[in-house]
Design a protein around this motif. Structure first.
Motif, PDB file in Angstrom:
ATOM      1  N   ALA A 172      -1.368   7.074   5.334  1.00 32.37           N
ATOM      2  CA  ALA A 172      -1.528   6.151   6.457  1.00 32.37           C
ATOM      3  C   ALA A 172      -1.791   4.726   5.974  1.00 32.37           C
ATOM      4  O   ALA A 172      -1.377   3.753   6.625  1.00 32.37           O
ATOM      5  N   ARG A 173      -2.449   4.604   4.843  1.00 34.99           N
ATOM      6  CA  ARG A 173      -2.738   3.272   4.278  1.00 34.99           C
ATOM      7  C   ARG A 173      -1.485   2.616   3.733  1.00 34.99           C
ATOM      8  O   ARG A 173      -1.425   1.389   3.577  1.00 34.99           O
ATOM      9  N   GLY A 174      -0.454   3.426   3.421  1.00 34.53           N
ATOM     10  CA  GLY A 174       0.795   2.871   2.909  1.00 34.53           C
ATOM     11  C   GLY A 174       1.032   3.126   1.437  1.00 34.53           C
ATOM     12  O   GLY A 174       1.922   2.498   0.833  1.00 34.53           O
ATOM     13  N   ALA A 175       0.268   4.040   0.836  1.00 31.82           N
ATOM     14  CA  ALA A 175       0.507   4.376  -0.568  1.00 31.82           C
ATOM     15  C   ALA A 175       1.911   4.952  -0.728  1.00 31.82           C
ATOM     16  O   ALA A 175       2.372   5.743   0.099  1.00 31.82           O
ATOM     17  N   LYS A 176       2.571   4.558  -1.811  1.00 26.47           N
ATOM     18  CA  LYS A 176       3.951   5.005  -2.019  1.00 26.47           C
ATOM     19  C   LYS A 176       4.034   6.356  -2.712  1.00 26.47           C
ATOM     20  O   LYS A 176       4.990   7.109  -2.507  1.00 26.47           O
ATOM     21  N   ALA A 177       3.068   6.648  -3.566  1.00 22.64           N
ATOM     22  CA  ALA A 177       3.143   7.893  -4.325  1.00 22.64           C
ATOM     23  C   ALA A 177       1.739   8.358  -4.673  1.00 22.64           C
ATOM     24  O   ALA A 177       0.791   7.561  -4.706  1.00 22.64           O
ATOM     25  N   GLY A 178       1.609   9.661  -4.935  1.00 25.62           N
ATOM     26  CA  GLY A 178       0.326  10.211  -5.319  1.00 25.62           C
ATOM     27  C   GLY A 178       0.477  11.306  -6.357  1.00 25.62           C
ATOM     28  O   GLY A 178       1.489  12.015  -6.387  1.00 25.62           O
ATOM     29  N   SER A 229     -13.289   3.841  -0.083  1.00 20.77           N
ATOM     30  CA  SER A 229     -12.127   4.684   0.195  1.00 20.77           C
ATOM     31  C   SER A 229     -10.862   3.856   0.029  1.00 20.77           C
ATOM     32  O   SER A 229     -10.915   2.621  -0.111  1.00 20.77           O
ATOM     33  N   VAL A 230      -9.730   4.518   0.061  1.00 21.88           N
ATOM     34  CA  VAL A 230      -8.445   3.818  -0.073  1.00 21.88           C
ATOM     35  C   VAL A 230      -8.233   2.854   1.082  1.00 21.88           C
ATOM     36  O   VAL A 230      -7.595   1.799   0.921  1.00 21.88           O
ATOM     37  N   THR A 231      -8.786   3.159   2.241  1.00 17.52           N
ATOM     38  CA  THR A 231      -8.604   2.264   3.389  1.00 17.52           C
ATOM     39  C   THR A 231      -9.300   0.925   3.187  1.00 17.52           C
ATOM     40  O   THR A 231      -9.014  -0.032   3.908  1.00 17.52           O
ATOM     41  N   ASP A 232     -10.196   0.838   2.189  1.00 21.29           N
ATOM     42  CA  ASP A 232     -10.932  -0.397   1.948  1.00 21.29           C
ATOM     43  C   ASP A 232     -10.334  -1.255   0.839  1.00 21.29           C
ATOM     44  O   ASP A 232     -10.855  -2.337   0.541  1.00 21.29           O
ATOM     45  N   THR A 233      -9.260  -0.823   0.192  1.00 21.94           N
ATOM     46  CA  THR A 233      -8.672  -1.608  -0.899  1.00 21.94           C
ATOM     47  C   THR A 233      -7.996  -2.856  -0.346  1.00 21.94           C
ATOM     48  O   THR A 233      -7.566  -2.880   0.815  1.00 21.94           O
ATOM     49  N   VAL A 237       2.403  18.251   1.634  1.00 13.33           N
ATOM     50  CA  VAL A 237       3.683  17.570   1.416  1.00 13.33           C
ATOM     51  C   VAL A 237       4.214  16.997   2.730  1.00 13.33           C
ATOM     52  O   VAL A 237       4.699  15.857   2.781  1.00 13.33           O
ATOM     53  N   ALA A 238       4.112  17.767   3.805  1.00 12.68           N
ATOM     54  CA  ALA A 238       4.595  17.290   5.103  1.00 12.68           C
ATOM     55  C   ALA A 238       3.798  16.079   5.571  1.00 12.68           C
ATOM     56  O   ALA A 238       4.367  15.122   6.138  1.00 12.68           O
ATOM     57  N   THR A 239       2.495  16.097   5.341  1.00 10.11           N
ATOM     58  CA  THR A 239       1.647  14.963   5.728  1.00 10.11           C
ATOM     59  C   THR A 239       2.073  13.703   4.989  1.00 10.11           C
ATOM     60  O   THR A 239       2.182  12.621   5.588  1.00 10.11           O
ATOM     61  N   ALA A 240       2.328  13.825   3.689  1.00 11.30           N
ATOM     62  CA  ALA A 240       2.757  12.664   2.906  1.00 11.30           C
ATOM     63  C   ALA A 240       4.144  12.203   3.332  1.00 11.30           C
ATOM     64  O   ALA A 240       4.398  10.999   3.498  1.00 11.30           O
ATOM     65  N   ALA A 241       5.062  13.163   3.517  1.00 10.39           N
ATOM     66  CA  ALA A 241       6.442  12.820   3.837  1.00 10.39           C
ATOM     67  C   ALA A 241       6.559  12.099   5.171  1.00 10.39           C
ATOM     68  O   ALA A 241       7.458  11.269   5.366  1.00 10.39           O
ATOM     69  N   ALA A 242       5.658  12.388   6.099  1.00  5.99           N
ATOM     70  CA  ALA A 242       5.702  11.730   7.407  1.00  5.99           C
ATOM     71  C   ALA A 242       5.552  10.220   7.286  1.00  5.99           C
ATOM     72  O   ALA A 242       5.995   9.470   8.164  1.00  5.99           O
ATOM     73  N   LYS A 289      -5.880  17.515   1.496  1.00  2.00           N
ATOM     74  CA  LYS A 289      -5.021  17.204   2.638  1.00  2.00           C
ATOM     75  C   LYS A 289      -5.508  15.961   3.373  1.00  2.00           C
ATOM     76  O   LYS A 289      -4.709  15.051   3.681  1.00  2.00           O
ATOM     77  N   ASP A 290      -6.788  15.889   3.658  1.00  2.00           N
ATOM     78  CA  ASP A 290      -7.313  14.728   4.379  1.00  2.00           C
ATOM     79  C   ASP A 290      -7.174  13.458   3.553  1.00  2.00           C
ATOM     80  O   ASP A 290      -6.861  12.383   4.097  1.00  2.00           O
ATOM     81  N   GLU A 291      -7.381  13.557   2.256  1.00  2.00           N
ATOM     82  CA  GLU A 291      -7.274  12.363   1.406  1.00  2.00           C
ATOM     83  C   GLU A 291      -5.833  11.875   1.347  1.00  2.00           C
ATOM     84  O   GLU A 291      -5.566  10.670   1.397  1.00  2.00           O
TER      85      GLU A 291
END
Length: 708
Positions: free
Chosen positions: A95-101, A66-70, A123-128, A87-89
């Motif tokens: 939360a991991r700190g990705a800048k963009a998706g 997962s992204v949390t393991d990078t 969008v709200a989840t990412a923007a937070a 949404k969960d992904e």
């Protein structure tokens, strides 16, 4: 990044130091598999983190569950997951700190209210966490300038990307892939291509702003279905113009059917095309009908930057081809260059009499003409100061590749002055080697005359643009008081027009034959009689208009006929009375009107009026307020414009008066809209235009004013 996206922030997003591919695979039948392979294939030099919980390696790279393991937070993540998992992904990535998706998944706002609600949650989840999103319902991006391909289209499965200073922003991912594929075969490259999809977060204007500032982009191309931030669109058009970067655009939704298709595809409000067209014309954004023509024009503009194209010299291998080309140029509004006497004399040394004129039929050369006739002809004609561009129309001839090479060599000679050329390769397989040569020399070509005309029209529109003057309110026109909200009848509408200084005819409201006779004595004959009803929009359709009433007896008779006709045709309509008006003469009937466009604000229209409105649909739309020069151009570019000029003993019509009405109506529209964007509509039909010096008069009007 919670503030509006800046060019600098997007620059880093489009050139990430690391990319995580969620759903990476070696299976080329899957989105994630194709995307992962092409990312590696094009030598992206950042860190790549394939996310796959069932594999240890993919194409030789270590995978992560997962992204949390990078090893570190990726700058960019890209995913093509089932909608319910997105949404969960995104929450995990943010939360991991990705800048963009990039969310390739569809069925969000493009699928109805439920999908829209989920899209907003994503969008709200990412923007937070300050994470920005491209998509959903997109196909990713292709950035040859950064060697970055985050796109699953088979179009990117090519040996090497072609980098060129053309940026392309598309609301359709499939269209982006298709155009990339077609362009690649024609040797057209890009700096960056971005599919924005539903524009849930990052939107078209964000990427246009980036391209304006991007030093590796010279021409901006866009496929648009809906514009989220109209005023920003206008500001960016001005910035692109100031930067000297042409902005070319294909807009879906020009028709009712197109608007429905655009909405069902990306949940975008396509808006009113006429209003958008007016804005684009004012700001020099070139609207085109076909996306491939747009990219052909972009390639030509990159090859010949900042060149003005008003007229062309035609070089052809067929007399018939030259004649057809001349016809099409005339219809496209692009002139044939007129050669100077010196150029004609020089060409006559190589061509039989009459064959060296424009269009030049290379087949008409003299028997003893030089063997490099194509080069000599191109050099001589392009050296003429009156020639803006050389249009090379090639038909099936014994040596199409050789002649193409000669023309290109001649155009490259110093005497030709670096003039632009555009090749029209009409043959099929016979011209294949010539097309390959043109690609190698980075010379623009098209395959049909229709494509050539589209390119030339767009180039002329952009290169001959004149920035409009600032609108000036007439000195005798104060700000117009806004009437109470509601639907205004003819009399009230004319009062509103009169306050703006627009001439209106005199009228009286009557309710009986006796009142009509009394009013007629005051007004004088001839007269016009009209039904007054809030329920009848088109009076003539119900027999509610009587013209050329000559005396009191005629007035009584026509009133009785009108009452009977209206009662039959509109029995439930409320009749407030009848308007008796002095009949005004005029040589031509125009319609002028104003309305509030929900995206771009107040607009003014002018066109063929009277009963011809719906028949001819000869209309020009202008953003309001409007300067006098723009108003004049709009009137003089109407299809009915020849009727404004003097002919067969009749004097020219008073165009100055029409221009004054349009300017005043533009300021009236500005006043009615106000700072709050009040909705309104005004229609004057007809505005009767008289002979020069005798003005114009509005003889029918209606208006609707909404609450602020």
């Amino acid at each position: 990044m919670t503030s509006p996206t800046s060019s600098h922030s997007l620059k880093s997003l489009l050139n990430p130091r690391s990319v995580a591919v969620i759903g990476a695979s070696e299976d080329q039948t899957k989105f994630g598999g194709r995307l992962y392979k092409t990312l590696l294939q094009h030598h992206y030099d950042g860190a790549v983190y394939p996310i796959n919980p069932t594999r240890d390696q993919l194409f030789g790279l270590k995978t992560y569950p997962s992204v949390t393991d990078t090893p570190q937070a990726p700058d960019m993540v890209v995913m093509a997951l089932p909608r319910d998992k997105v949404k969960d992904e995104i929450a995990a990535c943010a939360a991991r700190g990705a800048k963009a998706g990039i969310i390739i998944t569809s069925k969000f706002s493009d699928a109805g209210p439920e999908g829209l609600a989920l899209e907003r949650e994503v969008v709200a989840t990412a923007a937070a966490h300050g994470m920005r999103l491209i998509g959903p319902n997109c196909l990713g991006l292709i950035s040859p300038a950064n060697k970055l391909v985050l796109c699953s289209s088979p179009a990117v499965n090519v040996p090497q990307l072609i980098e060129a200073p053309i940026g392309f922003i598309s609301q359709s991912g499939a269209l982006m892939g298709t155009l990339f594929d077609r362009s690649y075969g024609m040797g057209i490259g890009f700096s960056h291509c971005v599919s924005v999809g539903n524009q849930a977060d990052l939107e078209l204007n964000d990427f246009v702003e980036f391209l304006i500032e991007d030093e590796r982009t010279q021409v901006i191309c866009s496929y648009v279905e809906g514009i989220k931030t109209p005023q920003r669109f206008v500001e960016l058009a001005r910035r692109a113009r100031a930067a000297g970067k042409p902005w070319l655009m294909v807009k879906a939704g020009a028709t009712d059917d197109g608007r429905r298709a655009a909405y069902s595809h990306t949940a975008s409000l396509a808006g009113d095309f006429a209003a958008l067209k007016a804005i684009c014309e004012r700001e020099n954004v070139v609207l085109m009908d076909d996306p491939l023509d747009m990219l052909s024009l972009a390639r030509a503009m990159v090859r010949y930057p900042r060149r003005q194209v008003r007229n062309v010299a035609v070089f052809t291998t067929s007399g018939g081809g030259g004649a057809i080309t001349a016809d099409q140029l005339s219809r496209a509004g692009v002139g044939l260059s007129t050669f100077s006497d010196a150029t004609m004399a020089a060409l006559s040394e190589h061509y039989s009499e009459g064959q060296g004129a424009n269009p030049i039929d290379v087949g008409g050369r003299k028997p003893d003409a030089t063997s490099d006739i194509g080069a000599v002809t191109a050099e001589l004609a392009l050296a003429d100061p009156g020639v803006d561009l050389g249009l090379m129309v090639l038909t099936t001839a014994p040596d199409v590749p050789g002649l193409t090479r000669q023309m290109a060599d001649g155009a490259d000679r110093p005497a030709a002055g670096g003039k632009p050329t555009l090749y029209v390769m009409l043959p099929g397989r016979v011209a294949a080697p010539a097309r390959e040569f043109l690609v190698q020399r980075s010379l623009p070509y098209v395959d049909t005359l229709a494509e050539a005309m589209a390119v030339l029209r767009g180039w002329k529109a952009w290169s001959t643009y004149q920035e409009p003057a600032a609108p000036v309110r007439p000195a005798d026109m104060a700000a117009t008081p806004v009437p109470a909200a509601g639907t205004l009848g003819e009399a009230a509408s004319k009062t509103l027009l009169g306050q703006a200084g627009i001439p209106v005819n005199i009228e009286r409201l009557v309710r009986s034959a006796d009142e009509a006779a009394e009013a007629a004595a005051e007004l004088g004959f001839p007269l016009v009689l009209k039904v007054v009803s809030p329920d009848i929009a088109h009076k003539s359709d119900v027999g509610g208009v009587a013209l050329n009433i000559l005396d009191p007896d005629d007035l009584r008779r026509r009133l009785a006929l009108m009452q009977a006709s209206v009662a039959r045709a509109a029995p439930s309509a409320r009749i407030d009375g009848f308007s008796l008006q002095r009949q005004e003469a005029g040589e031509l009937e125009l319609i002028v009107g104003a309305r509030l466009d929900p995206q771009f604000g107040p607009q003014v229209l002018v066109g063929a009026g009277g009963v011809l409105v719906e028949l001819l649909k000869d209309i020009a739309v202008l953003p309001a307020p409007v300067d006098a020069a723009s108003a004049r151009r709009a009137v003089e570019n109407l299809k009915i414009a020849p009727l404004l000029r003097a002919y067969r003993g009749r004097a020219a019509l008073d165009v100055d008066a029409a221009v004054d009405v349009i300017v005043r109506l533009g300021w009236l529209a500005h006043d009615l809209a106000g700072s709050s964007g009040r909705d309104f509509e005004i229609e004057v039909n007809p505005l009767k235009l008289r002979q020069q010096g005798h003005g114009a008069v509005a003889v029918d009007a209606r208006a609707r004013i909404a609450q602020a």
